[in-house]
Design an enzyme around this catalytic site. Sequence first.
Site, PDB file in Angstrom:
ATOM      1  N   ASP A 118       8.352   0.592  -5.418  1.00  7.96           N
ATOM      2  CA  ASP A 118       8.682   0.017  -4.455  1.00  7.96           C
ATOM      3  C   ASP A 118       8.108   0.318  -3.146  1.00  7.96           C
ATOM      4  O   ASP A 118       7.014   1.276  -3.267  1.00  7.96           O
ATOM      5  CB  ASP A 118      10.204  -0.217  -4.286  1.00  7.96           C
ATOM      6  N   GLU A 119       8.546  -0.445  -2.005  1.00  6.61           N
ATOM      7  CA  GLU A 119       8.051   0.114  -0.815  1.00  6.61           C
ATOM      8  C   GLU A 119       8.671   1.240   0.102  1.00  6.61           C
ATOM      9  O   GLU A 119       8.476   1.166   1.246  1.00  6.61           O
ATOM     10  CB  GLU A 119       7.578  -1.203   0.254  1.00  6.61           C
ATOM     11  N   SER A 120       9.707   1.785  -0.466  1.00  3.67           N
ATOM     12  CA  SER A 120      10.725   2.561   0.135  1.00  3.67           C
ATOM     13  C   SER A 120      10.128   3.928   0.605  1.00  3.67           C
ATOM     14  O   SER A 120      10.732   4.678   1.486  1.00  3.67           O
ATOM     15  CB  SER A 120      11.695   3.023  -0.749  1.00  3.67           C
ATOM     16  N   MET A 121       8.844   4.331   0.210  1.00  5.16           N
ATOM     17  CA  MET A 121       8.217   5.624   0.568  1.00  5.16           C
ATOM     18  C   MET A 121       7.232   5.527   1.689  1.00  5.16           C
ATOM     19  O   MET A 121       6.398   6.195   1.611  1.00  5.16           O
ATOM     20  CB  MET A 121       7.804   6.470  -0.616  1.00  5.16           C
ATOM     21  N   ASN A 173      13.060   7.567   1.562  1.00  7.22           N
ATOM     22  CA  ASN A 173      13.648   6.492   1.995  1.00  7.22           C
ATOM     23  C   ASN A 173      14.598   6.580   3.409  1.00  7.22           C
ATOM     24  O   ASN A 173      15.548   7.309   3.271  1.00  7.22           O
ATOM     25  CB  ASN A 173      14.417   5.885   0.828  1.00  7.22           C
TER      26      ASN A 173
END
Length: 201
Positions: A118-121, A173
């Site tokens: 995902d793009e959480s980092m 995150n």
Amino acid sequence: MSKELTERQKEVLEFIENYINKHGYPPSIRDIAKAFRITPRGAMLHVVALEKKGYITRSKKARAIKIKYRTEAIRLPIAGEIVAGNVIENIEDSTETVDVPLNMAKSIFEYFVLKARDESMMSEHIVNGDYLILRKQYTVNNGDIAVVLLNNTQRMLRKVYIKDGKLVLMPINSHMQPMELPADKVEILGKVVGVIRIYGQ
């Protein structure tokens, strides 16, 4: 086949490689002795051991140590995925692998790979599809990004800080809260040493 190294021999080999990367030429025996606070004879014994075990070559000339690599990259399996900072193991496509350059995964250590899902980092410039290369180790320095195990059950990716004998786990995150736990409640499993991004996937 190269023989297994002692912990100190691993440290000496890593020092030699880092020295070459920094200066463009290998260290002298005195450089090694000074770095490890040992006698030149002690440094020479480590160098001779590394040569006998097949990790380096050297000649009688000064600063003539060369590190031997049999391949330019090693192929590592994907051990799991990272979603919202949590590590998910036993992923469906367990046969997936990634080629990791040896300057990122030195042959004297053990490594594993996790895939971001995902793009959480993005605050750490890690995006969906990136491969995180982790070196197996049980200690970290302040600010290192590592996989940690909480209470022998939950694995997560966090920035780790040491404060008053406790570990502060900072989420990558930004929507999650930091955790401060006694050191005996947290086990370090590995430190992130690199990220591989394959474009056009």
